[in-house]
Design an enzyme around this catalytic site. Structure first.
Site, short mmCIF file in Angstrom:
data_model
loop_
_atom_site.label_atom_id
_atom_site.label_comp_id
_atom_site.label_asym_id
_atom_site.label_seq_id
_atom_site.Cartn_x
_atom_site.Cartn_y
_atom_site.Cartn_z
N LYS A 253 37.16 49.62 47.21
CA LYS A 253 36.62 48.53 48.01
C LYS A 253 36.61 47.22 47.22
CE LYS A 253 33.34 51.86 49.82
NZ LYS A 253 31.94 52.29 49.68
N PHE B 87 29.67 44.93 31.89
CA PHE B 87 29.81 45.52 33.22
C PHE B 87 29.43 44.44 34.22
CE2 PHE B 87 28.94 47.86 37.03
CZ PHE B 87 30.01 48.74 37.04
N VAL B 88 30.39 44.03 35.03
CA VAL B 88 30.17 42.89 35.92
C VAL B 88 30.08 43.32 37.37
CG1 VAL B 88 31.15 41.13 34.40
CG2 VAL B 88 32.66 42.40 35.93
N GLU C 124 44.07 44.12 42.71
CA GLU C 124 42.98 44.95 42.18
C GLU C 124 41.88 44.04 41.64
OE1 GLU C 124 41.19 47.40 41.99
OE2 GLU C 124 41.88 48.93 40.59
N ASP C 125 40.65 44.53 41.67
CA ASP C 125 39.53 43.71 41.21
C ASP C 125 39.52 43.51 39.70
OD1 ASP C 125 38.88 46.39 40.72
OD2 ASP C 125 36.98 46.36 41.79
N ARG D 286 28.18 43.73 45.94
CA ARG D 286 29.55 43.34 46.33
C ARG D 286 29.57 42.02 47.07
NH1 ARG D 286 33.01 47.80 45.55
NH2 ARG D 286 32.12 49.83 45.99
N ASP E 78 40.14 47.70 33.44
CA ASP E 78 39.18 48.03 32.38
C ASP E 78 39.92 48.94 31.38
OD1 ASP E 78 36.65 48.33 31.17
OD2 ASP E 78 36.07 49.95 32.48
P1 IMP Z 1 39.81 51.50 34.82
O1 IMP Z 1 40.50 52.71 35.37
O2 IMP Z 1 38.92 51.86 33.66
O3 IMP Z 1 40.73 50.35 34.47
O4 IMP Z 1 38.76 51.04 35.88
C1 IMP Z 1 39.11 50.44 37.04
C2 IMP Z 1 38.02 50.54 38.07
O5 IMP Z 1 36.70 50.75 37.52
C3 IMP Z 1 37.95 49.21 38.78
O6 IMP Z 1 38.84 49.16 39.86
C4 IMP Z 1 36.51 49.14 39.19
O7 IMP Z 1 36.33 49.79 40.43
C5 IMP Z 1 35.76 49.90 38.12
N1 IMP Z 1 35.22 48.98 37.11
C6 IMP Z 1 35.65 48.81 35.83
N2 IMP Z 1 34.91 47.89 35.18
C7 IMP Z 1 34.00 47.45 36.09
C8 IMP Z 1 32.95 46.46 36.03
O8 IMP Z 1 32.71 45.79 35.03
N3 IMP Z 1 32.24 46.31 37.18
C9 IMP Z 1 32.46 47.01 38.32
N4 IMP Z 1 33.43 47.93 38.41
C10 IMP Z 1 34.19 48.15 37.30
#
Ligand code: IMP
Length: 174
Positions: A42, A151-152, A98-99, A164, A102
């Protein structure tokens, strides 16, 4: 009912708006003709809606939903497909929207499955990147802001499904 903790602003709404407009122009310049955006639900819903508002010309959209099996505020690395696309990617110029990137595990999974569907090109746009957290080397062509390891929340991003709706991005206080 919701989470009462205050949120300290990291990126104000006007900064986000200006940067998203620049990103839209950059993507449009790279793909002046057909462009197919695949947004990841989302978290990317607000970014996508602002991004397309700044794009002239032909753009089509589709949505995917993934579950990253988060453990609190960290990703476990396991990704599950919750909602697949409605249309094929065959021969299209596809940009994943993508948002945040990480660890990079979610995006690596997504790029692999979408690449296998035969798009003409496949690129990725992320509003936020936390490079210090990266576990895999994933390619992201369009990045809005590089941030430190916080963590944002806000502007589509959640903590336990809250925040959100915030028009800005911030860090949840303790
Ligand atoms: P990754 O697989 O670790 O790169 O994480 C990706 C997903 O984790 C993102 O699409 C977010 O849904 C969630 N995520 C990672 N860091 C944050 C954050 O700082 N705030 C909120 N969601 C996060």
């Amino acid at each position: 009912m919701g989470d009462p903790r205050p949120v300290e602003t990291l990126l104000a709404a006007d900064r986000i708006e200006a940067r998203v407009a620049e990103m839209a122009a950059e993507i449009r310049r790279d793909f002046p003709d057909g462009l197919h955006l695949v947004a990841v639900l989302k978290g990317a819903f607000m970014f996508l809606s602002d991004l397309v508002r700044h794009m002239d010309g032909p753009v089509s959209l589709d949505f995917m939903a993934l579950s990253s099996y988060a453990k609190g505020t960290t990703t476990s690395g396991e990704v599950r497909l919750l909602k697949d696309l409605d249309t094929t990617l065959d021969g299209k110029n596809v940009v994943i929207v993508e948002d945040i990137v990480d660890t990079g595990l979610t995006l690596t999974y997504l790029q692999d499955i979408l690449r296998a569907r035969g798009p003409k090109t496949l690129r990725t746009a992320c509003l936020l990147s936390k490079p210090s957290r990266r576990l895999v080397d994933v390619k992201v062509e369009y990045i809005g802001f590089t941030i430190d390891d916080h963590f944002v929340v806000g502007y589509g991003l959640d903590y336990a499904e809250q925040y959100r709706n915030l028009p800005y991005i911030g860090v949840v206080g303790s």
